[in-house]
Design an enzyme around this catalytic site. Structure first.
Site, PDB file in Angstrom:
ATOM      1  N   HIS A 198      -3.620  -4.938   0.266  1.00  0.00           N
ATOM      2  CA  HIS A 198      -3.093  -5.452   1.533  1.00  0.00           C
ATOM      3  C   HIS A 198      -3.157  -6.974   1.519  1.00  0.00           C
ATOM      4  O   HIS A 198      -4.169  -7.548   1.944  1.00  0.00           O
ATOM      5  CB  HIS A 198      -3.941  -4.936   2.706  1.00  0.00           C
ATOM      6  CG  HIS A 198      -3.684  -3.513   3.044  1.00  0.00           C
ATOM      7  ND1 HIS A 198      -2.685  -3.117   3.897  1.00  0.00           N
ATOM      8  CD2 HIS A 198      -4.282  -2.372   2.626  1.00  0.00           C
ATOM      9  CE1 HIS A 198      -2.683  -1.802   4.008  1.00  0.00           C
ATOM     10  NE2 HIS A 198      -3.644  -1.315   3.239  1.00  0.00           N
ATOM     11  N   GLU A 251      -1.962  -9.073   3.423  1.00  0.00           N
ATOM     12  CA  GLU A 251      -2.009  -9.701   4.756  1.00  0.00           C
ATOM     13  C   GLU A 251      -3.424 -10.070   5.204  1.00  0.00           C
ATOM     14  O   GLU A 251      -3.616 -10.965   6.019  1.00  0.00           O
ATOM     15  CB  GLU A 251      -1.351  -8.796   5.804  1.00  0.00           C
ATOM     16  CG  GLU A 251      -2.066  -7.478   6.118  1.00  0.00           C
ATOM     17  CD  GLU A 251      -1.633  -6.315   5.226  1.00  0.00           C
ATOM     18  OE1 GLU A 251      -1.204  -6.573   4.081  1.00  0.00           O
ATOM     19  OE2 GLU A 251      -1.742  -5.153   5.669  1.00  0.00           O
ATOM     20  N   CYS A 298       0.831  -1.200   0.000  1.00  0.00           N
ATOM     21  CA  CYS A 298       0.000   0.000   0.000  1.00  0.00           C
ATOM     22  C   CYS A 298       0.876   1.264   0.000  1.00  0.00           C
ATOM     23  O   CYS A 298       1.483   1.575  -1.010  1.00  0.00           O
ATOM     24  CB  CYS A 298      -0.993  -0.054   1.159  1.00  0.00           C
ATOM     25  SG  CYS A 298      -2.486   0.893   0.798  1.00  0.00           S
TER      26      CYS A 298
HETATM   27  N1  GLN Z   1      -1.935   6.672   2.940  1.00  0.00           N
HETATM   28  C1  GLN Z   1      -2.026   5.948   1.708  1.00  0.00           C
HETATM   29  C2  GLN Z   1      -3.378   6.152   1.040  1.00  0.00           C
HETATM   30  O1  GLN Z   1      -4.323   6.538   1.675  1.00  0.00           O
HETATM   31  C3  GLN Z   1      -1.757   4.487   1.904  1.00  0.00           C
HETATM   32  C4  GLN Z   1      -2.752   3.805   2.783  1.00  0.00           C
HETATM   33  C5  GLN Z   1      -2.285   2.496   3.308  1.00  0.00           C
HETATM   34  O2  GLN Z   1      -1.096   2.202   3.275  1.00  0.00           O
HETATM   35  N2  GLN Z   1      -3.179   1.698   3.821  1.00  0.00           N
HETATM   36  O3  GLN Z   1      -3.509   5.899  -0.124  1.00  0.00           O
END
Ligand code: GLN
Length: 541
Positions: free
Chosen positions: A515, A517, A380
Site C-alpha cells: 500500500h 499510500e 494490493c
Molecule cells: N483481499 C486481498 C487480500 O487479503 C487484498 C487486501 C487489500 O487489498 N488490502 O490479500
C-alpha cells in the site's frame, strides 16, 4: 530538554477536526526545529481498530511496525513526515487488557485494582514511553469532554500537570462556535459549558481553538477569553479551509506559537514553512489538471480510502496539478461496461479491498487500462486482480481467480501461502482455516526492484525499497513463467514473495502488493503514486 506535553481535547461535539488541529500544531513545532512526537488516545474499548468496520471507523491505517490503527495516525504521519509505531496509539481496551494481565500475574501484590491509580498509572506510563526521545509530545484525546470513556484519560492528564508542572504540560481545547442563522449570531455558550466541564475535572485549558464557519469577530474572541479565563492571544480561530494543509498556515498567521512558547517556555520560534506554503498554493491554485478514475466498491465510504486520496493530493501538489478523482463504482461497470465510465480518464486506479463484491467490474476496468494503454496503478487487491485479468484474457486461463473468491479454485493466481518470514524475521504460519485476525501480512517489508523496471525508475533507481502491507493472500509464483513469457513481468520481490508486476508493452502499468499510500506525505509524496500521476498527466508519455 526533557519532554513537554501538549494535550489536545475536544468539546461540544465530535468530528471537529481535532486530529488535524493537533497535527497542524505539531508540524509548526517540527518546522521550528523541535523533535515532535504524537500520541492518539482512543477511549473506546476495542483492543485495536484492526477488526472495526470501516463503516463506523473510516480507514484502518497501518504503521511501519504493522499496527492497525486509527486513521488519525495517518494524518499525523502526513503532517509530521515521520513514521509512527504501535506506541503512538492505544485504546482503553489495550490499557485494561494490560492491567488485567498484570493482575493475573500477581504484579500488584494482591492490591484492589482500581481506575485510580492502576488504570491511570498504566495510561501515564504509556504516554511517557511515547514521548521519550522527543522534545514535545502532542497527545490527542479522542472523543468529547464529558464522555464516560474519556474520564480515566482526563484524570491522567490532570495528574501529569500536577506532577510535572505548568512548564511541561499544556492543555489545548478544541470546540465549536456555532453560527445561528436566524439570529445572525455566533454562539459561545456551548464552548463555555465545555470548558466548565473540563474545569470540573480539574483541567484548565490554556488555549482554545474554535472551529467556526466564518471569521470570529474580536468582541466574540474577547468574550470567550473572558468567560473561559484564557488569554485573548490564546483564543485561536479555525475556520473551514480549502485544504487541510492550509490549517497550520492559518494558525501561524494568528501567531499561535507565541502563547504556546510562553506556556512551555520554548523561546522565540521561527518555523520555516516556505516549502509547505508553496505546496499549499499549488493545491489551491494548480496549473495543470488530470483526471484519475478511482475504481472501487462502497464508494460512499470515501473515508476508508483516506490515505490514498491524500496521497493523490500530495502527488498533485508536487506536480502543480489538480488531480480530479472520478469515483467509479465497479458494480456499475459490471452492468454497463468499462468504457462508458473510463473513456474520459487519464489514469485508472484500482485500490485495495476485501471480498468478492464488485471484483468482476474491477477486472473489466483493468482490461480496459491494459488494452487502451492508459496509465494504471493497481494497489494490493488491484495488483492481484491485474494478474487474474492477464491470466484470463492473455494466457487464456478462463477460470483464473483468487482463493479469496473460490476456495477450491483450479487456477488460483492468488493463493494463501502456508508459511512466510514476517518483518521481524520470525516464521508465520497461515492456512485456509486460520482465524481472520492476526493472520495478515502487516507492516513494512523490503522489496527488491528489477533493473530497468518502471517501479525502480519511480523510486529514483533504488534497488531496494520499503513499503507497508495489509493483506492475507499472495500472488502464486507457479504462474510466474507463463505470465512473463506473455509480457507480464514480476518487477518487485520480497523474500520470494511477488510484490509488483508490470506489463512490458504498456506505457505505464504497475500493480503493487503493498500500500504505497501509507507512506505518502505532502512534502514527500510516495514515488509509485507520484509516477502514476505524472504519467496520467502525460509527462512521460
Ligand atoms: N483481499 C486481498 C487480500 O487479503 C487484498 C487486501 C487489500 O487489498 N488490502 O490479500
Amino acid at each position: 530538554m526533557s519532554t513537554k506535553y501538549i494535550f489536545v481535547t475536544g468539546g461540544v461535539l465530535s468530528s471537529l477536526g481535532k486530529g488535524i488541529t493537533a497535527a497542524s500544531i505539531g508540524t509548526l513545532l517540527k518546522h521550528s526545529g523541535f523533535r515532535v512526537g504524537v500520541l492518539k488516545l482512543d477511549p473506546y474499548i476495542n483492543v485495536d481498530p484492526g477488526t472495526m468496520s470501516p463503516l463506523e471507523h473510516g480507514e484502518v491505517f497501518v504503521t511501519k511496525d504493522g499496527a492497525e490503527t486509527d486513521l488519525d495516525l495517518g494524518h499525523y504521519e502526513r503532517f509530521l513526515d515521520t513514521a509512527l509505531t504501535q506506541n503512538n496509539n492505544f485504546t482503553t481496551g489495550r490499557v485494561y487488557k494490560a492491567v488485567i494481565e498484570n493482575e493475573r500475574l500477581g504484579k500488584y501484590l494482591g492490591k484492589t485494582i482500581q481506575i485510580v491509580p492502576h488504570i491511570t498509572n498504566e495510561i501515564k506510563e504509556r504516554i511517557i514511553k511515547a514521548g521519550e526521545p522527543k522534545d514535545i509530545l502532542i497527545v490527542e484525546l479522542g472523543g468529547t469532554t464529558g464522555d464516560m470513556e474519556g474520564m480515566p484519560f482526563l484524570e491522567t492528564i490532570r495528574q501529569m500537570k500536577h506532577e510535572l508542572g505548568r512548564e511541561y504540560v499544556m492543555n489545548i481545547h478544541v470546540t465549536l462556535l456555532p453560527y445561528i442563522r436566524t439570529a445572525g449570531e455566533i454562539k459561545t455558550k456551548p464552548t463555555q459549558h465545555s470548558v466548565q466541564e473540563l474545569r470540573r475535572i480539574g483541567i484548565t485549558p490554556q488555549m482554545l481553538i474554535l472551529r467556526s464557519e466564518t471569521h470570529i469577530p474580536n468582541d466574540i474572541r474577547r468574550k470567550v477569553a473572558y468567560s473561559c479565563d484564557v488569554d485573548e492571544k490564546s483564543v485561536i480561530e479555525a475556520i473551514d479551509a480549502p485544504t487541510i494543509y492550509e490549517v497550520p498556515l492559518n494558525f501561524l498567521a494568528q501567531d499561535i506559537l507565541e502563547p504556546i512558547s510562553k506556556e512551555l517556555n520554548l523561546g522565540k520560534l521561527k518555523p520555516d514553512m516556505h516549502l509547505w506554503t508553496d505546496l499549499v498554493s499549488k493545491i489551491i491554485r494548480p496549473t495543470n489538471k488530470t483526471t484519475i478514475a478511482f475504481v472501487g466498491k462502497y464508494l460512499d465510504l470515501k473515508e476508508s480510502y483516506k490515505s490514498l486520496t491524500e496521497a493523490l493530493i500530495h502527488a498533485g501538489a508536487n506536480l502543480d496539478t489538480d488531480v480530479q478523482i472520478k469515483w467509479v463504482d465497479s458494480e456499475k461497470i459490471e452492468n454497463n461496461g468499462a468504457k462508458k465510465y473510463l473513456i474520459d480518464c487519464d489514469g485508472i486506479l484500482v485500490a485495495g479491498g476485501f471480498g468478492e463484491r464488485g471484483v468482476e467490474g474491477k477486472i473489466q476496468a483493468i482490461q480496459y487500462a491494459r488494452e487502451e494503454k492508459i496509465p494504471f496503478l493497481g494497489i494490493c487487491l488491484g495488483m492481484q486482480l491485474a494478474m487474474v485479468e492477464f491470466a484470463r484474457n492473455v494466457l487464456d486461463i478462463k477460470d483464473a481467480t483468487s482463493i479469496e473468491f473460490d476456495s477450491n479454485a483450479k487456477n488460483p493466481l492468488i493463493f494463501l501461502i502456508d508459511e512466510f518470514i514476517d518483518s521481524s524475521g520470525s516464521r508465520q504460519v497461515r492456512t485456509s482455516t486460520s482465524p481472520m485476525g492476526g493472520t495478515m501480512r502487516l507492516g513494512e517489508y523490503e522489496c527488491n526492484t528489477k533493473e530497468g523496471s518502471k517501479l525502480r525508475e519511480a523510486y529514483g533507481d533504488a534497488s531496494t525499497i520499503f513499503e507497508r502491507h495489509r493483506h492475507r493472500y499472495e500472488a502464486n509464483p507457479k504462474y510466474r513463467k507463463v505470465l512473463e513469457e506473455k509480457g507480464m513481468i514480476i518487477t518487485g520481490e520480497s523474500n520470494g514473495l511477488i510484490e509488483a508486476v508490470e506489463i512490458a508493452d504498456h506505457p505505464w502499468f504497475l500493480g503493487v502488493q503493498f500500500h504505497p499510500e501509507f507512506t505518502s506525505r505532502l512534502q514527500n509524496p510516495n514515488p509509485s503514486i507520484l509516477a502514476f500521476v505524472k504519467n496520467a498527466l502525460g509527462e512521460n508519455r
